[in-house]
Design a protein around this motif. Structure first.
Motif, PDB file in Angstrom:
ATOM      1  N   GLY A  78       2.559  43.621  18.079  1.00 47.59           N
ATOM      2  CA  GLY A  78       3.178  43.416  16.577  1.00 47.59           C
ATOM      3  C   GLY A  78       1.577  43.224  16.049  1.00 47.59           C
ATOM      4  N   THR A  79       1.521  43.425  14.762  1.00 45.08           N
ATOM      5  CA  THR A  79       0.430  43.409  13.623  1.00 45.08           C
ATOM      6  C   THR A  79       0.859  42.895  12.471  1.00 45.08           C
ATOM      7  OG1 THR A  79       0.514  45.530  12.875  1.00 45.08           O
ATOM      8  CG2 THR A  79      -1.038  45.175  15.034  1.00 45.08           C
ATOM      9  N   ARG A  80      -0.123  42.282  11.687  1.00 48.77           N
ATOM     10  CA  ARG A  80       0.322  42.101  10.324  1.00 48.77           C
ATOM     11  C   ARG A  80      -1.202  41.883   9.641  1.00 48.77           C
ATOM     12  NH1 ARG A  80       3.366  36.085   9.920  1.00 48.77           N
ATOM     13  NH2 ARG A  80       3.110  36.620   7.901  1.00 48.77           N
ATOM     14  N   ILE A  81      -1.078  42.050   8.357  1.00 46.91           N
ATOM     15  CA  ILE A  81      -2.083  42.087   7.418  1.00 46.91           C
ATOM     16  C   ILE A  81      -2.119  40.955   6.422  1.00 46.91           C
ATOM     17  CG2 ILE A  81      -2.500  44.577   7.854  1.00 46.91           C
ATOM     18  CD1 ILE A  81      -1.462  45.196   5.206  1.00 46.91           C
ATOM     19  N   ASP A  82      -1.155  40.356   6.166  1.00 48.86           N
ATOM     20  CA  ASP A  82      -1.037  39.160   5.294  1.00 48.86           C
ATOM     21  C   ASP A  82      -1.695  38.029   5.659  1.00 48.86           C
ATOM     22  OD1 ASP A  82       0.907  38.938   7.169  1.00 48.86           O
ATOM     23  OD2 ASP A  82       2.170  37.916   5.509  1.00 48.86           O
ATOM     24  N   ARG A  83      -1.919  37.807   6.549  1.00 52.07           N
ATOM     25  CA  ARG A  83      -2.711  36.463   7.294  1.00 52.07           C
ATOM     26  C   ARG A  83      -3.114  36.600   8.651  1.00 52.07           C
ATOM     27  NH1 ARG A  83       0.784  32.075   9.584  1.00 52.07           N
ATOM     28  NH2 ARG A  83       2.643  32.716   9.474  1.00 52.07           N
ATOM     29  N   ALA A  84      -4.065  36.038   9.021  1.00 47.92           N
ATOM     30  CA  ALA A  84      -4.270  35.840  10.504  1.00 47.92           C
ATOM     31  C   ALA A  84      -3.339  35.086  11.232  1.00 47.92           C
ATOM     32  CB  ALA A  84      -5.598  35.058  10.668  1.00 47.92           C
ATOM     33  N   GLN A  85      -2.996  35.721  12.198  1.00 48.76           N
ATOM     34  CA  GLN A  85      -1.910  34.697  13.381  1.00 48.76           C
ATOM     35  C   GLN A  85      -2.458  35.171  14.780  1.00 48.76           C
ATOM     36  OE1 GLN A  85       2.225  36.421  13.260  1.00 48.76           O
ATOM     37  NE2 GLN A  85       2.763  34.156  12.968  1.00 48.76           N
ATOM     38  N   SER A  86      -2.015  33.917  15.519  1.00 46.09           N
ATOM     39  CA  SER A  86      -2.399  33.960  16.872  1.00 46.09           C
ATOM     40  C   SER A  86      -0.816  33.573  17.906  1.00 46.09           C
ATOM     41  CB  SER A  86      -3.378  32.857  17.185  1.00 46.09           C
ATOM     42  OG  SER A  86      -3.010  31.561  17.080  1.00 46.09           O
ATOM     43  N   MET A  87      -1.198  33.662  19.037  1.00 41.69           N
ATOM     44  CA  MET A  87       0.207  33.317  19.773  1.00 41.69           C
ATOM     45  C   MET A  87       0.259  32.059  19.649  1.00 41.69           C
ATOM     46  SD  MET A  87      -0.547  35.490  23.380  1.00 41.69           S
ATOM     47  CE  MET A  87      -2.207  34.813  23.724  1.00 41.69           C
ATOM     48  N   SER A  93       4.421  27.032  14.950  1.00 44.92           N
ATOM     49  CA  SER A  93       5.161  26.902  13.855  1.00 44.92           C
ATOM     50  C   SER A  93       6.915  26.736  14.172  1.00 44.92           C
ATOM     51  CB  SER A  93       5.190  28.441  13.368  1.00 44.92           C
ATOM     52  OG  SER A  93       6.131  28.509  12.472  1.00 44.92           O
ATOM     53  N   VAL A  94       7.147  27.354  15.243  1.00 45.82           N
ATOM     54  CA  VAL A  94       8.576  27.149  15.831  1.00 45.82           C
ATOM     55  C   VAL A  94       8.842  25.692  16.247  1.00 45.82           C
ATOM     56  CG1 VAL A  94      10.384  27.716  17.513  1.00 45.82           C
ATOM     57  CG2 VAL A  94       8.985  29.645  16.359  1.00 45.82           C
ATOM     58  N   GLN A  95       7.842  25.277  17.157  1.00 43.51           N
ATOM     59  CA  GLN A  95       7.906  23.804  17.721  1.00 43.51           C
ATOM     60  C   GLN A  95       7.660  22.915  16.448  1.00 43.51           C
ATOM     61  OE1 GLN A  95       4.474  24.016  20.210  1.00 43.51           O
ATOM     62  NE2 GLN A  95       5.970  24.525  21.958  1.00 43.51           N
ATOM     63  N   GLU A  96       7.260  23.156  15.303  1.00 42.37           N
ATOM     64  CA  GLU A  96       7.180  22.278  14.206  1.00 42.37           C
ATOM     65  C   GLU A  96       8.470  21.996  13.446  1.00 42.37           C
ATOM     66  OE1 GLU A  96       5.945  19.104  11.586  1.00 42.37           O
ATOM     67  OE2 GLU A  96       4.839  20.132  13.344  1.00 42.37           O
ATOM     68  N   LYS A  97       9.070  23.249  13.429  1.00 40.68           N
ATOM     69  CA  LYS A  97      10.580  23.596  12.898  1.00 40.68           C
ATOM     70  C   LYS A  97      11.613  22.722  13.609  1.00 40.68           C
ATOM     71  CE  LYS A  97       9.483  27.485   9.837  1.00 40.68           C
ATOM     72  NZ  LYS A  97       8.034  27.815  10.104  1.00 40.68           N
TER      73      LYS A  97
END
Length: 101
Positions: A78-87, A93-97
């Protein structure tokens, strides 16, 4: 390009115990300097696209040198260009939700 990938390398034709091959691939990842996490059914790795896929290629080559006649790999990338992301921040993010449930 930055990529987060999950892969499982399955050596074929070498019997049921595969841990020696997992160890070899984990050593390759350690030496690569990439961030990676072993889990029960594969490995997650993140970094520059070329570096990640060079490491996976080296895993294949090394296992063949060890006598593995055939290898099947499953790779999700998976890649994304809208923002930096790490494992780590994907999991965080999921744990916070989950705290709100």
């Amino acid at each position: 390009m930055y990529v987060i990938a999950e892969f499982t390398i399955i050596p074929l034709g070498v019997g049921l115990s595969l841990s020696q091959y997992v160890v070899k691939c984990e050593q390759i990842l350690r030496e690569s300097g990439l961030k990676y996490e072993l889990h029960a059914n594969g490995t997650n790795v993140e970094g520059d696209w070329e570096a990640v896929f060079t490491a996976l290629k080296l895993c294949h080559e090394s296992l063949h040198v060890m006598g593995v006649p055939r290898i099947h790999s499953e790779i999700k990338a998976g890649t994304r260009i809208d923002r930096a992301q790490s494992m780590n921040n994907k999991v965080a993010s999921v744990q916070e939700k989950l705290k709100g449930t």
